[in-house]
Design a protein around this motif. Sequence first.
Motif, PDB file in Angstrom:
ATOM      1  N   ARG A   1     -38.440  -4.072  38.592  1.00 30.00           N
ATOM      2  CA  ARG A   1     -37.279  -4.103  39.351  1.00 30.00           C
ATOM      3  C   ARG A   1     -36.009  -3.131  38.803  1.00 30.00           C
ATOM      4  O   ARG A   1     -35.366  -2.635  39.613  1.00 30.00           O
ATOM      5  N   GLU A   2     -35.811  -3.256  37.623  1.00 33.76           N
ATOM      6  CA  GLU A   2     -34.734  -2.371  36.998  1.00 33.76           C
ATOM      7  C   GLU A   2     -34.666  -1.092  37.147  1.00 33.76           C
ATOM      8  O   GLU A   2     -33.906  -0.309  37.478  1.00 33.76           O
ATOM      9  N   GLN A   3     -36.184  -0.478  36.982  1.00 36.39           N
ATOM     10  CA  GLN A   3     -36.327   0.827  37.119  1.00 36.39           C
ATOM     11  C   GLN A   3     -36.305   1.241  38.774  1.00 36.39           C
ATOM     12  O   GLN A   3     -35.734   2.144  39.098  1.00 36.39           O
ATOM     13  N   LEU A   4     -36.651   0.256  39.522  1.00 30.75           N
ATOM     14  CA  LEU A   4     -36.571   0.740  41.044  1.00 30.75           C
ATOM     15  C   LEU A   4     -35.100   0.608  41.351  1.00 30.75           C
ATOM     16  O   LEU A   4     -34.587   1.544  42.319  1.00 30.75           O
ATOM     17  N   ALA A   5     -34.303  -0.337  40.831  1.00 30.67           N
ATOM     18  CA  ALA A   5     -32.815  -0.563  40.998  1.00 30.67           C
ATOM     19  C   ALA A   5     -32.397   0.667  40.555  1.00 30.67           C
ATOM     20  O   ALA A   5     -31.200   1.472  41.360  1.00 30.67           O
ATOM     21  N   ALA A   6     -32.627   1.387  39.590  1.00 28.96           N
ATOM     22  CA  ALA A   6     -31.760   2.629  38.998  1.00 28.96           C
ATOM     23  C   ALA A   6     -32.119   3.637  39.771  1.00 28.96           C
ATOM     24  O   ALA A   6     -31.131   4.588  40.057  1.00 28.96           O
ATOM     25  N   ALA A   7     -33.379   3.883  40.077  1.00 32.40           N
ATOM     26  CA  ALA A   7     -33.631   5.014  41.175  1.00 32.40           C
ATOM     27  C   ALA A   7     -33.106   5.003  42.337  1.00 32.40           C
ATOM     28  O   ALA A   7     -32.843   6.013  43.230  1.00 32.40           O
TER      29      ALA A   7
END
Length: 248
Positions: free
Chosen positions: A108-114
């Motif tokens: 989720r953190e990667q998706l949120a950053a992207a």
Amino acid sequence: MTELGVLIVDDEPLARARLARQLEGLQRCTLLGEAADAEAALVQVEVLDPDLVLMDIEMPGDSGLVLAEKLSAREHPPAMIFCTAHDEFALPAFATAATGYLLKPVAREQLAAAIDKLQRLSKPQRRVAATGKVGESPRPQIKAVSRRGVELLPVDTIRCLIADSKYVVAHHDGGETILDESLKDLEREFGDTFVRVHRNALVSRHFIAGLSRDSGGYRVMLSGSEQRPQVSRRLLPTIRELVEELGR
């Protein structure tokens, strides 16, 4: 930041479900739909007009790379983030104008950053898409050929330009006239006069009277015309700003 409409494209139901759950925890994101292959995704993009497509690469039929190339060729393509289990496709993926490349299982953190990066870039991109490139000396009249012969249609009488199949229909003081020019070319030449509100519609800034809302979303109200062109989700923030500026 502006809310993004998202389409998920993956042939694995569990992968689609996981991404959908990840999106639920993110603010300013709305899941518009899902597709299991590239063919279905193209239909969904046409119907839903998403701001962002999260897509796998290896799928039955056309791959995600082929799908991305087709989406990139659209007049107003959505942003694209690849979500895949294969890191070897990163270079060709970014060659398709993708804005992100995430490896499964996507955190989720990667998706949120992207998505945060995309949202920070989206506003100026939408502004450029809405105004188009302005020609150096736009014509005061547009030539149209009909059964009545050759007509010269004054640009300053046109309320809106609506793409309909192979043609563009100009709605003006005298009614409707079919033009044998593409909406993209008209936008490029008359970008100072007309603003894009949807992939199939340009409206004259001089006749914008406000925004209305119905079950289908937002529409532009035009003075002196019953036409109410729909505003796409992607261009709505830009049109709202324009309406506010015109009202000052």
